[in-house]
Design a protein around this motif. Structure first.
Motif, PDB file in Angstrom:
ATOM      1  N   ALA A 274      -9.812  26.031 -23.478  1.00 56.38           N
ATOM      2  CA  ALA A 274      -8.375  25.951 -23.894  1.00 56.38           C
ATOM      3  C   ALA A 274      -7.919  26.916 -24.715  1.00 56.38           C
ATOM      4  CB  ALA A 274      -8.462  24.382 -24.560  1.00 56.38           C
ATOM      5  N   ASP A 275      -6.637  27.159 -24.701  1.00 51.85           N
ATOM      6  CA  ASP A 275      -5.909  27.908 -25.849  1.00 51.85           C
ATOM      7  C   ASP A 275      -5.342  27.404 -27.064  1.00 51.85           C
ATOM      8  OD1 ASP A 275      -6.247  30.239 -23.914  1.00 51.85           O
ATOM      9  OD2 ASP A 275      -4.894  29.208 -22.812  1.00 51.85           O
ATOM     10  N   PHE A 276      -5.288  25.905 -26.932  1.00 53.51           N
ATOM     11  CA  PHE A 276      -4.603  25.256 -28.069  1.00 53.51           C
ATOM     12  C   PHE A 276      -5.281  23.756 -27.909  1.00 53.51           C
ATOM     13  CE2 PHE A 276      -1.100  22.350 -29.492  1.00 53.51           C
ATOM     14  CZ  PHE A 276      -0.968  22.695 -30.602  1.00 53.51           C
ATOM     15  N   THR A 277      -5.712  23.339 -28.788  1.00 54.42           N
ATOM     16  CA  THR A 277      -6.313  21.918 -29.311  1.00 54.42           C
ATOM     17  C   THR A 277      -5.308  21.201 -30.127  1.00 54.42           C
ATOM     18  OG1 THR A 277      -7.834  22.725 -30.745  1.00 54.42           O
ATOM     19  CG2 THR A 277      -8.599  22.839 -28.605  1.00 54.42           C
ATOM     20  N   LYS A 278      -5.263  20.115 -29.791  1.00 54.94           N
ATOM     21  CA  LYS A 278      -4.493  18.894 -30.401  1.00 54.94           C
ATOM     22  C   LYS A 278      -5.591  17.769 -30.783  1.00 54.94           C
ATOM     23  CE  LYS A 278      -0.176  17.585 -31.826  1.00 54.94           C
ATOM     24  NZ  LYS A 278       0.666  18.435 -32.623  1.00 54.94           N
ATOM     25  N   SER A 279      -5.483  17.186 -31.833  1.00 57.67           N
ATOM     26  CA  SER A 279      -6.431  16.338 -32.431  1.00 57.67           C
ATOM     27  C   SER A 279      -5.862  14.798 -32.344  1.00 57.67           C
ATOM     28  CB  SER A 279      -6.983  16.378 -33.747  1.00 57.67           C
ATOM     29  OG  SER A 279      -5.744  16.059 -34.777  1.00 57.67           O
ATOM     30  N   TYR A 280      -6.774  13.862 -31.822  1.00 57.05           N
ATOM     31  CA  TYR A 280      -6.203  12.514 -32.047  1.00 57.05           C
ATOM     32  C   TYR A 280      -7.190  11.727 -32.794  1.00 57.05           C
ATOM     33  CZ  TYR A 280      -8.920  11.015 -27.920  1.00 57.05           C
ATOM     34  OH  TYR A 280      -9.962  10.693 -27.088  1.00 57.05           O
ATOM     35  N   PHE A 281      -6.823  10.628 -33.470  1.00 56.79           N
ATOM     36  CA  PHE A 281      -7.777   9.884 -34.471  1.00 56.79           C
ATOM     37  C   PHE A 281      -7.744   8.376 -34.048  1.00 56.79           C
ATOM     38  CE2 PHE A 281      -4.762  12.283 -36.941  1.00 56.79           C
ATOM     39  CZ  PHE A 281      -4.359  11.306 -37.481  1.00 56.79           C
ATOM     40  N   GLU A 282      -8.591   7.620 -34.578  1.00 55.77           N
ATOM     41  CA  GLU A 282      -8.389   6.487 -34.526  1.00 55.77           C
ATOM     42  C   GLU A 282      -7.599   5.981 -35.871  1.00 55.77           C
ATOM     43  OE1 GLU A 282     -12.014   4.202 -34.542  1.00 55.77           O
ATOM     44  OE2 GLU A 282     -12.993   5.712 -32.925  1.00 55.77           O
TER      45      GLU A 282
END
Length: 535
Positions: A127-135
């Motif tokens: 990847a070139d860009f990572t986006k987080s998600y969380f509970e």
């Protein structure tokens, strides 16, 4: 001593070489008044096995944030001006490494391996860009604004769990090409820009986080700024059809309405007639004068008796005028001297405050934000690329169906509020003074006539304010009946309170007299203005 070996792919290489050539990460933490949490955030980030530098970008904090961050021996820079987007961009400019990771400085529940979670896809060239998600419980802005708008304008991004998440990582070469919005739109803006740059985007789960719940005022502001960013980014795609544009307006309205529905403060409400009690001069007339349409407006008022025709033909006079020009007129109009203070104090006491106007929504929203109010009910002037088309939409709360035909009736707003937000009219204070205010003054829990211009308005009101200031209104803004178990004052009691309050205002004698002279100087006599209807 030979360094021990570690496995890389199918080969064993010395550990010291992997340490030497392992990608290094720049971790940027934009902060604003986060002295209580910043040290713990830094300590958690440092638990990573990766080689990192930590840069704290202070957004001109007024607490001990900088002092606390420096105790952790990290680099601290001060942003050139306030705003998260600017802090993020300037942190990127200061970063020494090619992979950059952003985290918020107020979250104490980051996992110890946060750096690995966010940067592994980039390190592994996935990847070139990572986006987080969380509970967490899904955010209202995400569900009611971001995702619906993305599904219409950027369907490829609609599947992201938390498009507004601020914990991200990216290659510096891509970040140097994007635009950092300087408000709540910064995170969604980066996601869209990365998509438009055809970057490889990965969403990673970083576990369960706990952060402070935002106030509903913040959520309302976030809604506007997120939607504005998405719409602005969509300007490069083909023009949407009218149905799509209509859906976008509905999405934005749903967010505002949902916020209002969700707050406990809505047990108490104050509604001001923007045209009659906030502005000291008539906006429509002054705008017509400013744009050379004074005579045309007078002809409209003379020849068309019904409100709908007046509204539509008046709106047509502003065709071709851009938003900046329309708002410039509003900014030139003096407002009631203490209106900001009164609204602020009412909100402190638990009241939701808003404006109602027969005028344009764009102007009403501008004044709402400028004066610190919470909502605005108004007619929608159509704008394309921020230029007025000359058309107007009258919302349902002004157009109840009577018989088989909808009719313009501003007083319908109380019934609309009762049905939509479950606020009984007796819990609403209405402040007005015009001819069309009489029903609202009569039906609201407390009707306040501010400098009443018509006998009917004065007769229907529970309280009359003759003073130039709005301060007497605070004397009746007491706790709501539901909370305190008490009842609104009777009409007789309210009048007595209003008379007594004038003595309080009189203590500011010099200020009062000065303000009166200023008002005389800036406000023409009533008989010099055309009688605008509806008013």
């Amino acid at each position: 001593m030979v360094p021990f070996l570690v496995r890389r792919g199918c080969q064993k290489v010395p550990y010291l070489f992997t340490k030497l050539y392992a990608p290094m990460i720049s971790v940027i933490i934009p902060v604003l008044n986060e002295g209580a949490t910043i040290r713990q955030v830094i300590k958690t980030i440092r638990k990573t096995a990766r080689t990192i530098e930590i840069i704290v970008v202070d957004d001109n904090s007024t607490d001990n944030t900088v002092e606390e961050a420096m105790k952790e021996k990290v680099r601290v820079i001060t942003s050139s001006q306030r705003g998260k987007g600017i802090s993020m961009r300037e942190g990127m400019m200061a970063a020494k490494h090619d992979i950059i990771m952003y985290v918020d400085g107020d979250i104490l529940t980051y996992p110890d391996n946060l750096a690995e979670l966010l940067t592994d896809p980039i390190v592994n060239d996935e990847a070139d860009f990572t986006k987080s998600y969380f509970e967490r419980q899904a955010g209202r802005v995400t569900q009611l604004v971001a995702k619906p708008l993305l599904s219409i304008l950027f369907p490829e991004l609609a599947g992201f769990n938390q498009p507004l998440s601020g914990m991200i990582a990216a290659r510096k070469s891509f970040l140097q090409k994007v635009h950092f919005e300087n408000d709540y739109g910064v995170d969604i803006g980066l996601l869209i820009d990365m998509h438009l740059l055809q970057a490889r985007i990965s969403e990673v789960n970083i576990g369960r986080l706990e952060n402070a719940m935002q106030t509903w005022e913040q959520l309302s502001k976030m809604s506007r700024e997120v939607s504005r960013t998405i719409l602005r980014k969509a300007e490069s795609i083909p023009q949407q059809n009218l149905e799509t544009l209509g859906n976008i307006n509905i999405i934005r309205e749903q967010m505002e309405f949902s916020i209002l529905e969700s707050i406990d403060k809505l047990q108490k409400m104050v509604i001001f007639n923007l045209d009659e009690t906030v502005f000291t001069q008539n906006y429509t007339y002054l705008a017509a004068v400013a744009f050379g349409q004074e005579e045309a407006l007078c002809q409209v008022l003379e020849h068309y008796p019904d409100p709908v025709s007046i509204l539509k033909r008046s709106a047509a006079l502003f065709q071709g005028r851009n938003l900046a020009e329309l708002l410039e007129v509003a900014d030139e109009i003096p407002v009631t001297p203490d209106i900001r203070h009164v609204i602020r104090e009412l909100k402190r006491r638990g009241y939701v405050c808003g404006f109602i106007t027969d005028g344009f929504e764009c102007v009403a929203n501008h004044m709402k934000n400028k004066l610190g109010a919470d909502f605005a009910f108004a007619n929608r002037l159509h704008l394309i690329h921020s230029v007025a088309t000359g058309e107007i939409t009258i919302p349902e709360y002004f157009m109840p169906v009577k018989g088989n035909m909808p009719q313009y009736d501003k007083s319908h707003i109380l019934k609309y509020i009762a049905e939509k937000y479950h606020i009984a009219p007796q819990n609403v204070i209405y402040v007005g003074n015009g001819e069309s205010d009489t029903a609202l003054l009569r039906d609201a829990g407390v009707g306040v006539a501010y400098h009443p211009q018509f006998v009917d308005a004065e007769t229907m009101a529970d309280k009359i304010i003759e003073d130039i200031c709005m301060a007497p209104l605070l004397d009746i803004a007491q706790a709501s009946p539901q909370r305190q178990g008490n009842k609104w004052p009777s009409k007789r009691q309210v009048r007595n309170i209003g008379i007594g309050s004038l003595a309080v205002v009189a203590t500011a004698g010099l200020l009062y007299l000065a303000a009166r002279q200023i008002r005389k100087a800036i406000r023409p006599d009533d008989d010099e203005l055309p009688a605008l209807k509806p008013g």
